[in-house]
Every structure is written in structure tokens, then in C-alpha cells.
Motif scaffolding. Structure first.
Motif, PDB file in Angstrom:
ATOM      1  N   GLU A 290       0.830  -1.214   0.000  1.00 14.81           N
ATOM      2  CA  GLU A 290       0.000   0.000   0.000  1.00 14.81           C
ATOM      3  C   GLU A 290       0.859   1.257   0.000  1.00 14.81           C
ATOM      4  O   GLU A 290       0.602   2.199  -0.745  1.00 14.81           O
ATOM      5  CB  GLU A 290      -0.923  -0.030   1.222  1.00 14.81           C
ATOM      6  CG  GLU A 290      -2.015   1.034   1.213  1.00 14.81           C
ATOM      7  CD  GLU A 290      -1.556   2.388   1.709  1.00 14.81           C
ATOM      8  OE1 GLU A 290      -2.187   3.406   1.342  1.00 14.81           O
ATOM      9  OE2 GLU A 290      -0.557   2.447   2.455  1.00 14.81           O
ATOM     10  N   ARG A 291       1.894   1.283   0.833  1.00 16.43           N
ATOM     11  CA  ARG A 291       2.752   2.465   0.917  1.00 16.43           C
ATOM     12  C   ARG A 291       3.607   2.638  -0.338  1.00 16.43           C
ATOM     13  O   ARG A 291       3.886   3.766  -0.751  1.00 16.43           O
ATOM     14  CB  ARG A 291       3.658   2.392   2.153  1.00 16.43           C
ATOM     15  CG  ARG A 291       2.951   2.546   3.477  1.00 16.43           C
ATOM     16  CD  ARG A 291       2.473   3.972   3.729  1.00 16.43           C
ATOM     17  NE  ARG A 291       1.169   4.257   3.146  1.00 16.43           N
ATOM     18  CZ  ARG A 291       0.606   5.454   3.078  1.00 16.43           C
ATOM     19  NH1 ARG A 291       1.251   6.502   3.548  1.00 16.43           N
ATOM     20  NH2 ARG A 291      -0.583   5.624   2.539  1.00 16.43           N
TER      21      ARG A 291
ATOM     22  N   LEU B  89       2.655   1.979  -3.325  1.00 18.54           N
ATOM     23  CA  LEU B  89       1.753   2.582  -4.311  1.00 18.54           C
ATOM     24  C   LEU B  89       1.406   4.022  -3.954  1.00 18.54           C
ATOM     25  O   LEU B  89       1.277   4.879  -4.834  1.00 18.54           O
ATOM     26  CB  LEU B  89       0.474   1.746  -4.430  1.00 18.54           C
ATOM     27  CG  LEU B  89       0.645   0.320  -4.969  1.00 18.54           C
ATOM     28  CD1 LEU B  89      -0.665  -0.441  -4.905  1.00 18.54           C
ATOM     29  CD2 LEU B  89       1.167   0.354  -6.407  1.00 18.54           C
ATOM     30  N   ALA B  90       1.242   4.300  -2.657  1.00 16.34           N
ATOM     31  CA  ALA B  90       0.789   5.628  -2.229  1.00 16.34           C
ATOM     32  C   ALA B  90       1.910   6.661  -2.233  1.00 16.34           C
ATOM     33  O   ALA B  90       1.685   7.821  -2.601  1.00 16.34           O
ATOM     34  CB  ALA B  90       0.171   5.537  -0.833  1.00 16.34           C
TER      35      ALA B  90
ATOM     36  N   ARG C 104       4.436   7.686  -4.027  1.00 16.19           N
ATOM     37  CA  ARG C 104       5.170   7.902  -5.282  1.00 16.19           C
ATOM     38  C   ARG C 104       5.317   9.398  -5.504  1.00 16.19           C
ATOM     39  O   ARG C 104       4.369  10.165  -5.283  1.00 16.19           O
ATOM     40  CB  ARG C 104       4.429   7.270  -6.451  1.00 16.19           C
ATOM     41  CG  ARG C 104       4.465   5.745  -6.446  1.00 16.19           C
ATOM     42  CD  ARG C 104       3.586   5.174  -7.535  1.00 16.19           C
ATOM     43  NE  ARG C 104       2.178   5.465  -7.250  1.00 16.19           N
ATOM     44  CZ  ARG C 104       1.204   5.402  -8.141  1.00 16.19           C
ATOM     45  NH1 ARG C 104       1.465   5.088  -9.386  1.00 16.19           N
ATOM     46  NH2 ARG C 104      -0.035   5.670  -7.796  1.00 16.19           N
TER      47      ARG C 104
ATOM     48  N   SER D 127       5.434  11.188  -8.159  1.00 12.39           N
ATOM     49  CA  SER D 127       4.511  11.749  -9.143  1.00 12.39           C
ATOM     50  C   SER D 127       3.116  11.969  -8.567  1.00 12.39           C
ATOM     51  O   SER D 127       2.347  12.794  -9.058  1.00 12.39           O
ATOM     52  CB  SER D 127       4.415  10.826 -10.365  1.00 12.39           C
ATOM     53  OG  SER D 127       3.958   9.541  -9.975  1.00 12.39           O
ATOM     54  N   ARG D 128       2.804  11.250  -7.506  1.00  5.15           N
ATOM     55  CA  ARG D 128       1.491  11.391  -6.875  1.00  5.15           C
ATOM     56  C   ARG D 128       1.511  12.410  -5.738  1.00  5.15           C
ATOM     57  O   ARG D 128       0.520  13.096  -5.503  1.00  5.15           O
ATOM     58  CB  ARG D 128       1.054  10.025  -6.324  1.00  5.15           C
ATOM     59  CG  ARG D 128      -0.315   9.999  -5.712  1.00  5.15           C
ATOM     60  CD  ARG D 128      -0.651   8.614  -5.176  1.00  5.15           C
ATOM     61  NE  ARG D 128      -1.937   8.622  -4.512  1.00  5.15           N
ATOM     62  CZ  ARG D 128      -2.142   9.008  -3.258  1.00  5.15           C
ATOM     63  NH1 ARG D 128      -1.117   9.415  -2.539  1.00  5.15           N
ATOM     64  NH2 ARG D 128      -3.341   8.994  -2.729  1.00  5.15           N
ATOM     65  N   ILE D 129       2.637  12.532  -5.030  1.00  6.87           N
ATOM     66  CA  ILE D 129       2.725  13.410  -3.874  1.00  6.87           C
ATOM     67  C   ILE D 129       3.152  14.826  -4.270  1.00  6.87           C
ATOM     68  O   ILE D 129       2.504  15.807  -3.876  1.00  6.87           O
ATOM     69  CB  ILE D 129       3.726  12.846  -2.832  1.00  6.87           C
ATOM     70  CG1 ILE D 129       3.381  11.398  -2.472  1.00  6.87           C
ATOM     71  CG2 ILE D 129       3.732  13.726  -1.577  1.00  6.87           C
ATOM     72  CD1 ILE D 129       2.044  11.200  -1.843  1.00  6.87           C
TER      73      ILE D 129
ATOM     74  N   PRO E 240       3.836  16.382  -7.702  1.00  7.31           N
ATOM     75  CA  PRO E 240       3.942  16.358  -9.171  1.00  7.31           C
ATOM     76  C   PRO E 240       4.820  17.503  -9.673  1.00  7.31           C
ATOM     77  O   PRO E 240       4.704  18.634  -9.197  1.00  7.31           O
ATOM     78  CB  PRO E 240       2.483  16.549  -9.634  1.00  7.31           C
ATOM     79  CG  PRO E 240       1.644  16.209  -8.444  1.00  7.31           C
ATOM     80  CD  PRO E 240       2.465  16.569  -7.249  1.00  7.31           C
TER      81      PRO E 240
ATOM     82  N   ARG F 238      -7.829  18.609  -4.500  1.00  6.82           N
ATOM     83  CA  ARG F 238      -8.029  17.164  -4.696  1.00  6.82           C
ATOM     84  C   ARG F 238      -6.934  16.525  -5.532  1.00  6.82           C
ATOM     85  O   ARG F 238      -6.867  15.297  -5.625  1.00  6.82           O
ATOM     86  CB  ARG F 238      -9.392  16.910  -5.357  1.00  6.82           C
ATOM     87  CG  ARG F 238     -10.581  17.228  -4.474  1.00  6.82           C
ATOM     88  CD  ARG F 238     -11.867  16.723  -5.095  1.00  6.82           C
ATOM     89  NE  ARG F 238     -12.186  17.420  -6.331  1.00  6.82           N
ATOM     90  CZ  ARG F 238     -12.965  18.503  -6.408  1.00  6.82           C
ATOM     91  NH1 ARG F 238     -13.502  19.001  -5.321  1.00  6.82           N
ATOM     92  NH2 ARG F 238     -13.213  19.076  -7.563  1.00  6.82           N
ATOM     93  N   HIS F 239      -6.099  17.327  -6.147  1.00  6.65           N
ATOM     94  CA  HIS F 239      -5.116  16.817  -7.102  1.00  6.65           C
ATOM     95  C   HIS F 239      -4.032  15.961  -6.448  1.00  6.65           C
ATOM     96  O   HIS F 239      -3.713  14.869  -6.917  1.00  6.65           O
ATOM     97  CB  HIS F 239      -4.480  18.001  -7.844  1.00  6.65           C
ATOM     98  CG  HIS F 239      -3.480  17.613  -8.871  1.00  6.65           C
ATOM     99  ND1 HIS F 239      -2.135  17.447  -8.594  1.00  6.65           N
ATOM    100  CD2 HIS F 239      -3.623  17.339 -10.195  1.00  6.65           C
ATOM    101  CE1 HIS F 239      -1.496  17.095  -9.691  1.00  6.65           C
ATOM    102  NE2 HIS F 239      -2.375  17.039 -10.680  1.00  6.65           N
ATOM    103  N   SER F 240      -3.448  16.461  -5.355  1.00  2.00           N
ATOM    104  CA  SER F 240      -2.312  15.797  -4.715  1.00  2.00           C
ATOM    105  C   SER F 240      -2.073  16.439  -3.352  1.00  2.00           C
ATOM    106  O   SER F 240      -2.615  17.512  -3.065  1.00  2.00           O
ATOM    107  CB  SER F 240      -1.059  15.935  -5.585  1.00  2.00           C
ATOM    108  OG  SER F 240      -0.712  17.305  -5.728  1.00  2.00           O
TER     109      SER F 240
END
Length: 201
Positions: free
Chosen positions: A28-29, A31-32, A34, A36-38, A40, A66-68
Motif C-alpha cells: 500500500e505504501r 503505491l501511495a 510515489r 509523481s502522486r505526492i 507532481p 483534490r489533485h495531490s
């Protein structure tokens, strides 16, 4: 494998549960957390440009929030852009604290598993040794049977260490990632304040 688990006795079942939880948390961590997700790349420049061009920025700020996690911090600052610099910085810090707390989610559990797994394994070994020596009648001990029983009891310790090593590695890795993301978001937030208050172009 099932025979080993069966021979190791009931103390190995909590270790198996801990291993399943640890694997789930690690996946889970991974995937979470990353980049690019945290955080960008280019989000700050795009956000500032769109904010300055927009007439009604409420939709932009809602989408940004809501984006990141970085977007949430930037949106908190942009919502207070007309206020003094100190108020803007304070709102950014509040959002940043909440985001940092969310980024560290589940890491305490993973660290706890890494810490207690060897102890759980040692507990299982002690239980196994007590049962082995308790079952031996005085003067009728079979050395081969005793050695086999001890090896089975040690499965618990081995399995506990086997769980603890990767859990500790990933816990330290995720802590370093979170710390790096927090520093990056702080730097981006400082740039946002400077951009919006005219210190940077």
C-alpha cells in the motif's frame, strides 16, 4: 511449509498474521508514496499561472486541493493570497501538518511489527522449549528427539527475524521518503508565497 507451521505450534500464528499485515502495508505504501502522486513536477508554476489568469478561482482551488498532497498545500496558500504574508504562511503550515500526518499513515504499525516480530518469535521458542522439556520424563530423554524438538521451537525465532528485517528496511525507507516529500512541499510553499507577494517573478 505447512508442516513447519504446524510443527512450530500455535505461537507462529500471530507471526503469520503480522507477516500478512506487513506485506499489505508495504504494498500500500509503495503505491501511495510515489513522487509523481505526492509532489507532481511543475504543479506550482501551472497553479500560479492559472490562478493569475482566472476570474473565478474557486473551481481551480477545489481541483488543486483534490489533485495531490502538494496541491492541497498550495490551495491553502492561494485561498489566503489576499491576506498578509503571515496569514498565508500560517494557512500553508496548517495544511502541511495535516498532509505530513497523512503521508505517515500506517508507518507506525509497520515499525511496530518490525520491532516486536523477533520478540514474538522468541516467545514462541520459549513456549516450545517449555513444552519439549516438560514432556521429557526423567531418565528417558531421547537426544535425537530432543534435538528435533529444539529445532522446531527455533522456527519461531527464525520466522520472527525473517519478518522483522524487511519490515524494518521498508519502514526506514518510507520514513525517509516522507521526510523528503515534506521538505519538498515546504520549499514549494515558500516559493508560492514569494511568487504571490512579488518577491519572485
Amino acid at each position: 511449509m505447512f508442516e513447519i507451521v504446524k510443527a512450530a505450534g500455535w505461537p507462529i500464528w500471530p507471526l503469520l498474521l503480522a507477516s500478512i499485515i506487513a506485506v499489505a502495508l508495504i504494498i500500500e505504501r509503495l503505491l501511495a508514496l510515489r513522487a509523481s502522486r505526492i509532489v507532481p513536477p511543475g504543479l506550482l508554476q501551472r497553479s500560479v499561472g492559472e490562478f493569475r489568469r482566472g476570474q473565478d478561482n474557486s473551481i481551480l482551488l477545489d481541483n488543486l486541493e483534490r489533485h495531490s498532497p502538494l496541491g492541497r498545500v498550495l490551495a491553502a496558500g492561494l485561498r489566503n493570497v489576499d491576506n498578509p504574508r503571515e496569514v498565508m504562511k500560517e494557512s500553508i503550515e496548517e495544511a502541511g501538518s495535516a498532509v505530513a500526518h497523512e503521508l505517515g499513515r500506517y508507518l507506525t504499525t509497520l515499525g511496530t511489527i518490525a520491532s516486536i516480530s523477533p520478540l514474538m518469535g522468541l516467545f514462541g521458542t520459549v513456549i516450545g522449549m517449555i513444552e519439549i522439556f516438560g514432556a521429557q520424563a526423567p531418565g528417558s530423554g531421547n537426544p535425537q528427539q530432543l534435538a528435533h524438538g529444539i529445532s522446531i521451537a527455533l522456527y519461531n525465532t527464525g520466522f520472527g527475524i525473517f519478518i522483522a528485517i524487511p519490515s524494518m528496511i521498508f519502514w526506514r525507507h518510507f520514513r525517509a521518503l516522507v521526510d523528503g516529500f515534506v521538505v519538498e512541499m515546504e520549499q514549494q510553499a515558500v516559493r508560492l508565497v514569494e511568487f504571490m507577494h512579488g518577491d519572485r517573478k
